[in-house]
Design a protein around this motif. Structure first.
Motif, PDB file in Angstrom:
ATOM      1  N   LEU A  81       0.832  -1.207   0.000  1.00 50.69           N
ATOM      2  CA  LEU A  81       0.000   0.000   0.000  1.00 50.69           C
ATOM      3  C   LEU A  81       0.864   1.254   0.000  1.00 50.69           C
ATOM      4  CD1 LEU A  81      -2.768   1.380   0.202  1.00 50.69           C
ATOM      5  CD2 LEU A  81      -2.569   1.184   2.684  1.00 50.69           C
ATOM      6  N   PHE A  82       1.928   1.254   0.777  1.00 46.69           N
ATOM      7  CA  PHE A  82       2.818   2.412   0.873  1.00 46.69           C
ATOM      8  C   PHE A  82       3.432   2.751  -0.478  1.00 46.69           C
ATOM      9  CE2 PHE A  82       7.156   4.041   1.527  1.00 46.69           C
ATOM     10  CZ  PHE A  82       6.867   5.213   2.200  1.00 46.69           C
ATOM     11  N   TRP A  83       4.046   1.772  -1.131  1.00 47.96           N
ATOM     12  CA  TRP A  83       4.716   2.043  -2.403  1.00 47.96           C
ATOM     13  C   TRP A  83       3.720   2.322  -3.524  1.00 47.96           C
ATOM     14  CZ3 TRP A  83       9.259   3.827  -2.676  1.00 47.96           C
ATOM     15  CH2 TRP A  83      10.191   3.489  -1.719  1.00 47.96           C
ATOM     16  N   THR A  84       2.590   1.640  -3.518  1.00 45.81           N
ATOM     17  CA  THR A  84       1.568   1.926  -4.517  1.00 45.81           C
ATOM     18  C   THR A  84       1.040   3.337  -4.342  1.00 45.81           C
ATOM     19  OG1 THR A  84       0.933  -0.404  -4.527  1.00 45.81           O
ATOM     20  CG2 THR A  84      -0.605   1.138  -5.503  1.00 45.81           C
ATOM     21  N   SER A 134      -5.704   9.374  -4.118  1.00 46.92           N
ATOM     22  CA  SER A 134      -5.599   8.412  -3.022  1.00 46.92           C
ATOM     23  C   SER A 134      -6.598   7.274  -3.188  1.00 46.92           C
ATOM     24  CB  SER A 134      -5.820   9.100  -1.678  1.00 46.92           C
ATOM     25  OG  SER A 134      -4.827  10.052  -1.447  1.00 46.92           O
ATOM     26  N   ILE A 135      -7.795   7.606  -3.631  1.00 46.88           N
ATOM     27  CA  ILE A 135      -8.795   6.568  -3.898  1.00 46.88           C
ATOM     28  C   ILE A 135      -8.314   5.643  -5.012  1.00 46.88           C
ATOM     29  CG2 ILE A 135     -11.148   6.172  -4.751  1.00 46.88           C
ATOM     30  CD1 ILE A 135     -11.918   8.783  -3.286  1.00 46.88           C
ATOM     31  N   ILE A 136      -7.747   6.215  -6.042  1.00 50.90           N
ATOM     32  CA  ILE A 136      -7.210   5.409  -7.146  1.00 50.90           C
ATOM     33  C   ILE A 136      -6.075   4.525  -6.638  1.00 50.90           C
ATOM     34  CG2 ILE A 136      -5.978   5.525  -9.351  1.00 50.90           C
ATOM     35  CD1 ILE A 136      -7.618   8.071  -9.927  1.00 50.90           C
ATOM     36  N   ALA A 137      -5.238   5.030  -5.735  1.00 45.99           N
ATOM     37  CA  ALA A 137      -4.129   4.248  -5.183  1.00 45.99           C
ATOM     38  C   ALA A 137      -4.642   3.046  -4.396  1.00 45.99           C
ATOM     39  CB  ALA A 137      -3.251   5.123  -4.302  1.00 45.99           C
ATOM     40  N   VAL A 138      -5.698   3.222  -3.632  1.00 47.03           N
ATOM     41  CA  VAL A 138      -6.272   2.102  -2.881  1.00 47.03           C
ATOM     42  C   VAL A 138      -6.862   1.063  -3.826  1.00 47.03           C
ATOM     43  CG1 VAL A 138      -8.099   1.468  -1.257  1.00 47.03           C
ATOM     44  CG2 VAL A 138      -6.662   3.460  -0.804  1.00 47.03           C
ATOM     45  N   VAL A 139      -7.532   1.509  -4.867  1.00 49.04           N
ATOM     46  CA  VAL A 139      -8.098   0.586  -5.857  1.00 49.04           C
ATOM     47  C   VAL A 139      -6.992  -0.190  -6.564  1.00 49.04           C
ATOM     48  CG1 VAL A 139      -9.390   0.463  -8.028  1.00 49.04           C
ATOM     49  CG2 VAL A 139     -10.206   1.923  -6.172  1.00 49.04           C
ATOM     50  N   VAL A 140      -5.912   0.487  -6.930  1.00 50.46           N
ATOM     51  CA  VAL A 140      -4.790  -0.186  -7.589  1.00 50.46           C
ATOM     52  C   VAL A 140      -4.151  -1.204  -6.647  1.00 50.46           C
ATOM     53  CG1 VAL A 140      -2.471   0.187  -8.526  1.00 50.46           C
ATOM     54  CG2 VAL A 140      -4.341   1.661  -9.224  1.00 50.46           C
ATOM     55  N   THR A 141      -4.041  -0.870  -5.359  1.00 46.74           N
ATOM     56  CA  THR A 141      -3.496  -1.809  -4.388  1.00 46.74           C
ATOM     57  C   THR A 141      -4.358  -3.060  -4.286  1.00 46.74           C
ATOM     58  OG1 THR A 141      -2.585   0.023  -3.109  1.00 46.74           O
ATOM     59  CG2 THR A 141      -2.789  -2.077  -1.988  1.00 46.74           C
ATOM     60  N   ILE A 142      -5.667  -2.890  -4.245  1.00 45.27           N
ATOM     61  CA  ILE A 142      -6.570  -4.041  -4.191  1.00 45.27           C
ATOM     62  C   ILE A 142      -6.434  -4.886  -5.448  1.00 45.27           C
ATOM     63  CG2 ILE A 142      -9.018  -4.702  -4.178  1.00 45.27           C
ATOM     64  CD1 ILE A 142      -9.469  -2.247  -2.334  1.00 45.27           C
ATOM     65  N   LEU A 143      -6.305  -4.252  -6.609  1.00 40.96           N
ATOM     66  CA  LEU A 143      -6.114  -4.998  -7.859  1.00 40.96           C
ATOM     67  C   LEU A 143      -4.800  -5.778  -7.845  1.00 40.96           C
ATOM     68  CD1 LEU A 143      -7.408  -2.456 -10.516  1.00 40.96           C
ATOM     69  CD2 LEU A 143      -8.481  -4.579  -9.783  1.00 40.96           C
ATOM     70  N   LEU A 173       2.625   5.942  -3.046  1.00 37.03           N
ATOM     71  CA  LEU A 173       3.631   6.907  -3.508  1.00 37.03           C
ATOM     72  C   LEU A 173       3.725   6.961  -5.033  1.00 37.03           C
ATOM     73  CD1 LEU A 173       6.622   6.461  -1.050  1.00 37.03           C
ATOM     74  CD2 LEU A 173       4.994   8.335  -1.180  1.00 37.03           C
ATOM     75  N   LEU A 174       3.763   5.798  -5.658  1.00 39.12           N
ATOM     76  CA  LEU A 174       3.925   5.763  -7.117  1.00 39.12           C
ATOM     77  C   LEU A 174       2.696   6.304  -7.843  1.00 39.12           C
ATOM     78  CD1 LEU A 174       5.771   2.362  -7.486  1.00 39.12           C
ATOM     79  CD2 LEU A 174       6.734   4.653  -7.759  1.00 39.12           C
ATOM     80  N   VAL A 175       1.500   5.995  -7.335  1.00 41.03           N
ATOM     81  CA  VAL A 175       0.287   6.509  -7.977  1.00 41.03           C
ATOM     82  C   VAL A 175       0.164   8.013  -7.754  1.00 41.03           C
ATOM     83  CG1 VAL A 175      -2.237   6.393  -7.935  1.00 41.03           C
ATOM     84  CG2 VAL A 175      -0.907   4.303  -7.964  1.00 41.03           C
ATOM     85  N   GLN A 176       0.567   8.497  -6.584  1.00 40.75           N
ATOM     86  CA  GLN A 176       0.557   9.947  -6.351  1.00 40.75           C
ATOM     87  C   GLN A 176       1.514  10.650  -7.316  1.00 40.75           C
ATOM     88  OE1 GLN A 176      -1.337  11.884  -4.362  1.00 40.75           O
ATOM     89  NE2 GLN A 176      -2.469  10.085  -3.684  1.00 40.75           N
ATOM     90  N   MET A 177       2.686  10.065  -7.498  1.00 35.33           N
ATOM     91  CA  MET A 177       3.653  10.648  -8.425  1.00 35.33           C
ATOM     92  C   MET A 177       3.093  10.655  -9.849  1.00 35.33           C
ATOM     93  SD  MET A 177       7.448   9.334  -9.462  1.00 35.33           S
ATOM     94  CE  MET A 177       6.733   7.890 -10.195  1.00 35.33           C
TER      95      MET A 177
END
Length: 60
Positions: free
Chosen positions: A7-10, A35-44, A12-16
């Protein structure tokens, strides 16, 4: 710990990626939406890692 670091690295990378993408397209950067997109990407990522088998491929 594995879930936290993923979750941490996803995050950071999605925010960037969101920041650079919004700068390139001249749109407003929204940390909440990204941030919402980052959580969704982490779940995927967790779903894909659960679906991919761990055993090596068998030769026929």
């Amino acid at each position: 710990m594995r879930y936290f670091w993923t979750l941490f690295w996803t995050f950071l990378l999605v925010q960037m990626l969101g920041y650079v993408g919004s700068a390139m397209t001249d749109t407003h950067y929204s940390i909440g939406n990204i941030s919402i997109i980052a959580v969704v990407v982490t779940i995927l990522i967790f779903i894909v890692s659960a679906v991919i088998p761990n055993s090596p491929a068998t030769e026929e």
